[in-house]
Scaffold this motif. Structure first.
Motif, PDB file in Angstrom:
ATOM      1  N   PRO A 181       0.798  -1.226   0.000  1.00  0.00           N
ATOM      2  CA  PRO A 181       0.000   0.000   0.000  1.00  0.00           C
ATOM      3  C   PRO A 181       0.834   1.281   0.000  1.00  0.00           C
ATOM      4  O   PRO A 181       0.354   2.335  -0.416  1.00  0.00           O
ATOM      5  CB  PRO A 181      -0.826  -0.103   1.282  1.00  0.00           C
ATOM      6  N   VAL A 182       2.079   1.206   0.447  1.00  0.00           N
ATOM      7  CA  VAL A 182       2.941   2.381   0.504  1.00  0.00           C
ATOM      8  C   VAL A 182       4.204   2.079  -0.305  1.00  0.00           C
ATOM      9  O   VAL A 182       4.876   1.081  -0.055  1.00  0.00           O
ATOM     10  CB  VAL A 182       3.310   2.727   1.963  1.00  0.00           C
ATOM     11  N   GLN A 183       4.489   2.952  -1.274  1.00  0.00           N
ATOM     12  CA  GLN A 183       5.656   2.773  -2.129  1.00  0.00           C
ATOM     13  C   GLN A 183       6.205   4.130  -2.536  1.00  0.00           C
ATOM     14  O   GLN A 183       5.463   5.107  -2.609  1.00  0.00           O
ATOM     15  CB  GLN A 183       5.279   2.034  -3.411  1.00  0.00           C
ATOM     16  N   THR A 184       7.493   4.156  -2.831  1.00  0.00           N
ATOM     17  CA  THR A 184       8.092   5.347  -3.416  1.00  0.00           C
ATOM     18  C   THR A 184       9.254   4.934  -4.295  1.00  0.00           C
ATOM     19  O   THR A 184       9.857   3.884  -4.094  1.00  0.00           O
ATOM     20  CB  THR A 184       8.558   6.365  -2.353  1.00  0.00           C
ATOM     21  N   ARG A 185       9.532   5.779  -5.276  1.00  0.00           N
ATOM     22  CA  ARG A 185      10.719   5.644  -6.133  1.00  0.00           C
ATOM     23  C   ARG A 185      11.227   7.063  -6.357  1.00  0.00           C
ATOM     24  O   ARG A 185      10.493   7.918  -6.845  1.00  0.00           O
ATOM     25  CB  ARG A 185      10.377   4.986  -7.455  1.00  0.00           C
ATOM     26  N   GLN A 186      12.470   7.289  -5.972  1.00  0.00           N
ATOM     27  CA  GLN A 186      13.087   8.609  -6.101  1.00  0.00           C
ATOM     28  C   GLN A 186      14.487   8.432  -6.684  1.00  0.00           C
ATOM     29  O   GLN A 186      15.107   7.381  -6.511  1.00  0.00           O
ATOM     30  CB  GLN A 186      13.196   9.295  -4.729  1.00  0.00           C
ATOM     31  N   HIS A 187      14.974   9.465  -7.359  1.00  0.00           N
ATOM     32  CA  HIS A 187      16.347   9.389  -7.862  1.00  0.00           C
ATOM     33  C   HIS A 187      16.977  10.776  -7.881  1.00  0.00           C
ATOM     34  O   HIS A 187      16.279  11.797  -7.855  1.00  0.00           O
ATOM     35  CB  HIS A 187      16.412   8.728  -9.234  1.00  0.00           C
ATOM     36  N   LEU A 188      18.306  10.765  -7.917  1.00  0.00           N
ATOM     37  CA  LEU A 188      19.082  12.000  -7.853  1.00  0.00           C
ATOM     38  C   LEU A 188      20.470  11.716  -8.421  1.00  0.00           C
ATOM     39  O   LEU A 188      20.991  10.614  -8.241  1.00  0.00           O
ATOM     40  CB  LEU A 188      19.204  12.437  -6.384  1.00  0.00           C
ATOM     41  N   VAL A 189      21.059  12.700  -9.075  1.00  0.00           N
ATOM     42  CA  VAL A 189      22.441  12.567  -9.535  1.00  0.00           C
ATOM     43  C   VAL A 189      23.350  13.234  -8.506  1.00  0.00           C
ATOM     44  O   VAL A 189      23.111  14.366  -8.087  1.00  0.00           O
ATOM     45  CB  VAL A 189      22.641  13.186 -10.927  1.00  0.00           C
ATOM     46  N   ILE A 190      24.364  12.504  -8.101  1.00  0.00           N
ATOM     47  CA  ILE A 190      25.347  12.978  -7.130  1.00  0.00           C
ATOM     48  C   ILE A 190      26.673  13.168  -7.861  1.00  0.00           C
ATOM     49  O   ILE A 190      27.106  12.282  -8.607  1.00  0.00           O
ATOM     50  CB  ILE A 190      25.491  11.975  -5.964  1.00  0.00           C
ATOM     51  N   ASN A 191      27.297  14.301  -7.662  1.00  0.00           N
ATOM     52  CA  ASN A 191      28.563  14.620  -8.320  1.00  0.00           C
ATOM     53  C   ASN A 191      29.728  13.966  -7.592  1.00  0.00           C
ATOM     54  O   ASN A 191      30.575  14.638  -6.998  1.00  0.00           O
ATOM     55  CB  ASN A 191      28.751  16.141  -8.405  1.00  0.00           C
ATOM     56  N   ALA A 192      29.726  12.640  -7.617  1.00  0.00           N
ATOM     57  CA  ALA A 192      30.780  11.826  -7.000  1.00  0.00           C
ATOM     58  C   ALA A 192      30.764  10.471  -7.695  1.00  0.00           C
ATOM     59  O   ALA A 192      29.758  10.092  -8.312  1.00  0.00           O
ATOM     60  CB  ALA A 192      30.517  11.655  -5.505  1.00  0.00           C
ATOM     61  N   THR A 193      31.842   9.749  -7.581  1.00  0.00           N
ATOM     62  CA  THR A 193      31.919   8.427  -8.213  1.00  0.00           C
ATOM     63  C   THR A 193      31.006   7.435  -7.488  1.00  0.00           C
ATOM     64  O   THR A 193      30.692   7.620  -6.301  1.00  0.00           O
ATOM     65  CB  THR A 193      33.350   7.879  -8.155  1.00  0.00           C
ATOM     66  N   PRO A 194      30.603   6.373  -8.191  1.00  0.00           N
ATOM     67  CA  PRO A 194      29.828   5.334  -7.498  1.00  0.00           C
ATOM     68  C   PRO A 194      30.567   4.779  -6.278  1.00  0.00           C
ATOM     69  O   PRO A 194      29.941   4.498  -5.254  1.00  0.00           O
ATOM     70  CB  PRO A 194      29.629   4.258  -8.571  1.00  0.00           C
ATOM     71  N   ALA A 195      31.876   4.667  -6.342  1.00  0.00           N
ATOM     72  CA  ALA A 195      32.644   4.158  -5.203  1.00  0.00           C
ATOM     73  C   ALA A 195      32.523   5.091  -3.998  1.00  0.00           C
ATOM     74  O   ALA A 195      32.395   4.625  -2.856  1.00  0.00           O
ATOM     75  CB  ALA A 195      34.108   3.971  -5.588  1.00  0.00           C
ATOM     76  N   ARG A 196      32.555   6.395  -4.229  1.00  0.00           N
ATOM     77  CA  ARG A 196      32.435   7.360  -3.128  1.00  0.00           C
ATOM     78  C   ARG A 196      31.032   7.318  -2.533  1.00  0.00           C
ATOM     79  O   ARG A 196      30.863   7.303  -1.314  1.00  0.00           O
ATOM     80  CB  ARG A 196      32.770   8.770  -3.638  1.00  0.00           C
ATOM     81  N   VAL A 197      30.009   7.314  -3.389  1.00  0.00           N
ATOM     82  CA  VAL A 197      28.621   7.250  -2.909  1.00  0.00           C
ATOM     83  C   VAL A 197      28.425   5.960  -2.121  1.00  0.00           C
ATOM     84  O   VAL A 197      27.840   5.961  -1.031  1.00  0.00           O
ATOM     85  CB  VAL A 197      27.626   7.349  -4.070  1.00  0.00           C
ATOM     86  N   TRP A 198      28.936   4.861  -2.638  1.00  0.00           N
ATOM     87  CA  TRP A 198      28.841   3.561  -1.975  1.00  0.00           C
ATOM     88  C   TRP A 198      29.469   3.615  -0.585  1.00  0.00           C
ATOM     89  O   TRP A 198      28.887   3.123   0.391  1.00  0.00           O
ATOM     90  CB  TRP A 198      29.528   2.494  -2.825  1.00  0.00           C
ATOM     91  N   ALA A 199      30.646   4.205  -0.488  1.00  0.00           N
ATOM     92  CA  ALA A 199      31.355   4.268   0.798  1.00  0.00           C
ATOM     93  C   ALA A 199      30.534   5.007   1.851  1.00  0.00           C
ATOM     94  O   ALA A 199      30.451   4.570   3.006  1.00  0.00           O
ATOM     95  CB  ALA A 199      32.711   4.937   0.615  1.00  0.00           C
ATOM     96  N   VAL A 200      29.900   6.101   1.463  1.00  0.00           N
ATOM     97  CA  VAL A 200      29.079   6.860   2.411  1.00  0.00           C
ATOM     98  C   VAL A 200      27.812   6.085   2.759  1.00  0.00           C
ATOM     99  O   VAL A 200      27.447   5.933   3.928  1.00  0.00           O
ATOM    100  CB  VAL A 200      28.730   8.253   1.834  1.00  0.00           C
ATOM    101  N   LEU A 201      27.123   5.595   1.736  1.00  0.00           N
ATOM    102  CA  LEU A 201      25.838   4.910   1.929  1.00  0.00           C
ATOM    103  C   LEU A 201      25.962   3.650   2.771  1.00  0.00           C
ATOM    104  O   LEU A 201      25.109   3.372   3.620  1.00  0.00           O
ATOM    105  CB  LEU A 201      25.231   4.571   0.568  1.00  0.00           C
ATOM    106  N   THR A 202      27.004   2.895   2.572  1.00  0.00           N
ATOM    107  CA  THR A 202      27.105   1.591   3.241  1.00  0.00           C
ATOM    108  C   THR A 202      27.820   1.636   4.585  1.00  0.00           C
ATOM    109  O   THR A 202      27.911   0.608   5.257  1.00  0.00           O
ATOM    110  CB  THR A 202      27.796   0.560   2.324  1.00  0.00           C
ATOM    111  N   HIS A 203      28.298   2.804   4.995  1.00  0.00           N
ATOM    112  CA  HIS A 203      28.907   2.935   6.330  1.00  0.00           C
ATOM    113  C   HIS A 203      27.764   3.194   7.323  1.00  0.00           C
ATOM    114  O   HIS A 203      27.546   4.306   7.797  1.00  0.00           O
ATOM    115  CB  HIS A 203      29.940   4.055   6.348  1.00  0.00           C
ATOM    116  N   ILE A 204      27.012   2.146   7.593  1.00  0.00           N
ATOM    117  CA  ILE A 204      25.796   2.237   8.407  1.00  0.00           C
ATOM    118  C   ILE A 204      26.078   2.863   9.769  1.00  0.00           C
ATOM    119  O   ILE A 204      25.322   3.732  10.219  1.00  0.00           O
ATOM    120  CB  ILE A 204      25.132   0.847   8.532  1.00  0.00           C
ATOM    121  N   ASP A 205      27.146   2.460  10.414  1.00  0.00           N
ATOM    122  CA  ASP A 205      27.454   3.003  11.739  1.00  0.00           C
ATOM    123  C   ASP A 205      27.698   4.513  11.706  1.00  0.00           C
ATOM    124  O   ASP A 205      27.620   5.175  12.738  1.00  0.00           O
ATOM    125  CB  ASP A 205      28.668   2.293  12.345  1.00  0.00           C
ATOM    126  N   GLY A 206      27.974   5.065  10.538  1.00  0.00           N
ATOM    127  CA  GLY A 206      28.222   6.491  10.404  1.00  0.00           C
ATOM    128  C   GLY A 206      27.018   7.306   9.933  1.00  0.00           C
ATOM    129  O   GLY A 206      27.124   8.527   9.786  1.00  0.00           O
TER     130      GLY A 206
END
Length: 145
Positions: free
Chosen positions: A10-35
């Motif tokens: 019943p509840v859904q969303t899809r959003q997107h955005l371009v980030i001016n950084a490499t996929p590796a940099r975005v990945w590092a921030v996104l997956t550092h859950i403790d941070g």
């Protein structure tokens, strides 16, 4: 993605955005859950309970609500996803990273189901969309530092 969102939820969303950084940099921030709490004011006490791998659980609070989550997809610099349980709801949250000219296109898909999701479909859908846009904006700011 190992687990797709529920197209019947019943509840859904899809959003997107371009980030001016490499996929590796975005990945590092996104997956550092403790941070997460360092760059997301609504998140408190995130704690990954093991290695960054499918099947690993993590606990966190978002806007004061405790959530127990489990990673289902960990494909470096490409796909990241988890499921989560809180207050009688079940959510599936998926992130896709794609290199584009000038950076990384980040797409977020999420579905929520359960009694509360059915009862408060409109408010939760609006809140989820707003929260996802905010999360993307904060991720962009942090990854572009």
């Amino acid at each position: 993605m190992n687990v797709l969102i529920n197209p019947s939820a019943p509840v859904q969303t899809r959003q997107h955005l371009v980030i001016n950084a490499t996929p590796a940099r975005v990945w590092a921030v996104l997956t550092h859950i403790d941070g997460w709490a360092a760059w997301q004011p609504a998140i408190k006490r995130p704690r990954l309970r093991g290695a960054l791998a499918a099947g690993t659980s993590f606990d966190w609070k978002s806007s004061g609500v405790g959530i127990r989550s489990e990673l289902h997809t960990v494909a470096p610099a490409a796909e990241f996803g988890w499921t989560g349980h809180s207050l009688g709801t079940f959510a599936i949250h998926n992130w896709t990273l794609r290199a584009v000219p000038g950076g990384t296109e980040v797409t977020v898909d999420e579905s929520m189901e359960g009694m509360l999701a059915r009862l408060f479909k409109g408010a939760l859908t609006r809140g989820l969309a707003t929260g996802t846009v905010q999360w993307l904006s904060l991720l962009k700011a942090e990854a572009e530092k």
